[in-house]
Design an enzyme around this catalytic site. Structure first.
Site, PDB file in Angstrom:
ATOM      1  N   ASP A 184     -16.361 -35.228 -18.048  1.00 52.16           N
ATOM      2  CA  ASP A 184     -17.044 -33.985 -18.368  1.00 52.16           C
ATOM      3  C   ASP A 184     -18.218 -33.820 -17.399  1.00 52.16           C
ATOM      4  OD1 ASP A 184     -18.545 -31.883 -19.530  1.00 52.16           O
ATOM      5  OD2 ASP A 184     -17.748 -32.368 -21.511  1.00 52.16           O
ATOM      6  N   ASP A 220     -13.524 -32.592 -10.011  1.00 50.42           N
ATOM      7  CA  ASP A 220     -13.339 -31.303  -9.339  1.00 50.42           C
ATOM      8  C   ASP A 220     -14.619 -30.483  -9.384  1.00 50.42           C
ATOM      9  OD1 ASP A 220     -13.087 -30.996 -12.157  1.00 50.42           O
ATOM     10  OD2 ASP A 220     -12.198 -29.018 -11.861  1.00 50.42           O
ATOM     11  N   ARG A 258      -1.447 -32.318 -13.331  1.00 48.78           N
ATOM     12  CA  ARG A 258      -1.112 -30.905 -13.442  1.00 48.78           C
ATOM     13  C   ARG A 258      -2.367 -30.049 -13.342  1.00 48.78           C
ATOM     14  NH1 ARG A 258       1.813 -31.401 -17.156  1.00 48.78           N
ATOM     15  NH2 ARG A 258       0.451 -31.154 -18.945  1.00 48.78           N
TER      16      ARG A 258
END
Length: 284
Positions: A184, A220, A258
């Site tokens: 997170d 990311d 994914r």
């Protein structure tokens, strides 16, 4: 602890009867008989807050999330948690050889989402044990079910706070590696104190990692990636394996998830960091 975004792009084939986890939630688990208020849904499964009554509250890097448990996940929790599950209660030091039934090296994975990437890595390296930690009940059930379906005996699932696991339940030098994938990012400035990768956590992790153990992070969220690089790079117990001292290419052993693939299609940048625990007597 990381969120559930690291569900992989179906690294292993789906067979009839397999619960595909995040790809198709599947039917809801049967309601079963009514339980008294406050009684656990899975009496022999993961507890809601295994260490809550034993340790003072602190700022946590994770936030437990409620979501429905599918029938397949519930079945896996009932069948497999007593054999492959570990509640992080902080009350004992875990004998990892006894937990896994062998003396293979153990890698700690903090946050595994629905567990599909974890299963792929476990299948690719059967001589490496993975102790996977999360607090998301559907993900715990999904990982157990996938591990069972694919006949993998080198995965154990831990439920609770990874900090308490490291501090109270793992022996010094007992880990061969640490993986933190897509934690997170806590993007708001006032929440940065909740981020997992900070100096205090790295110092604790270093005490449990064997010399030469690899710390592998991926995110990311670019500001968090830069902060990870800064904190890891400044820590005296770790050295960057990237020759230029920056980010590393995604290593082949980390499956492309994914979520990650969708982000890359949208132009997101994913950064990997690969740092090594400094050998005894060695200067970073």
């Amino acid at each position: 602890m990381s969120d559930s975004r690291n569900a992989s792009a179906a690294p292993l084939p789906v067979h009839a009867g397999e619960d595909p986890g995040s790809r198709d939630p599947g039917p809801r688990a049967p309601a079963g008989p009514l339980r008294p208020k406050g009684a656990p849904r899975f009496p022999d499964g993961p507890q809601a807050d295994p260490a809550g009554s034993h340790f003072d509250r602190r700022i946590r890097s994770f936030q437990p999330r409620r979501s429905r448990v599918t029938a397949g996940q519930a079945d896996a929790l009932r069948r497999l948690w007593p054999k492959w599950g570990l509640d992080i209660d902080g009350q004992r030091v875990v004998d990892l050889g006894e937990l896994f039934g062998n003396d293979h090296p153990v890698v700690l994975e903090v946050g595994f989402g629905m567990g599909e990437a974890t299963v792929q890595m476990a299948a690719d390296t059967p001589a490496v044990n993975i102790l996977a930690v999360d607090v998301h009940t559907p993900g715990q059930g999904n990982l157990l079910g996938l591990a069972d379906h694919h006949g993998l005996a080198n995965i154990r699932v831990a439920n609770g706070d990874a900090v308490i696991l490291l501090r109270e339940m793992l022996a010094p030098g007992s880990l061969a590696g640490l993986r933190v994938y897509f934690p997170d990012p806590w993007p708001k400035k006032r929440h940065h104190k909740r981020r997992l990768i900070q100096e205090e956590f790295l110092t604790l992790a270093a005490s449990r990692l064997a010399p030469g153990a690899l710390v592998h992070c991926a995110t990311d969220w670019e500001p968090y990636a830069e902060r990870m690089l800064e904190v890891l790079g400044a820590h005296p117990e770790f050295e960057n394996t990237a020759p230029d001292g920056g980010f590393a290419p995604r290593p082949g052993f980390r499956p492309l998830t994914r979520f990650e693939g969708q982000g890359l299609e949208k132009g997101h940048v994913v950064n990997d960091l690969l740092f090594r625990r400094v050998q005894h007597g060695e200067q970073p």
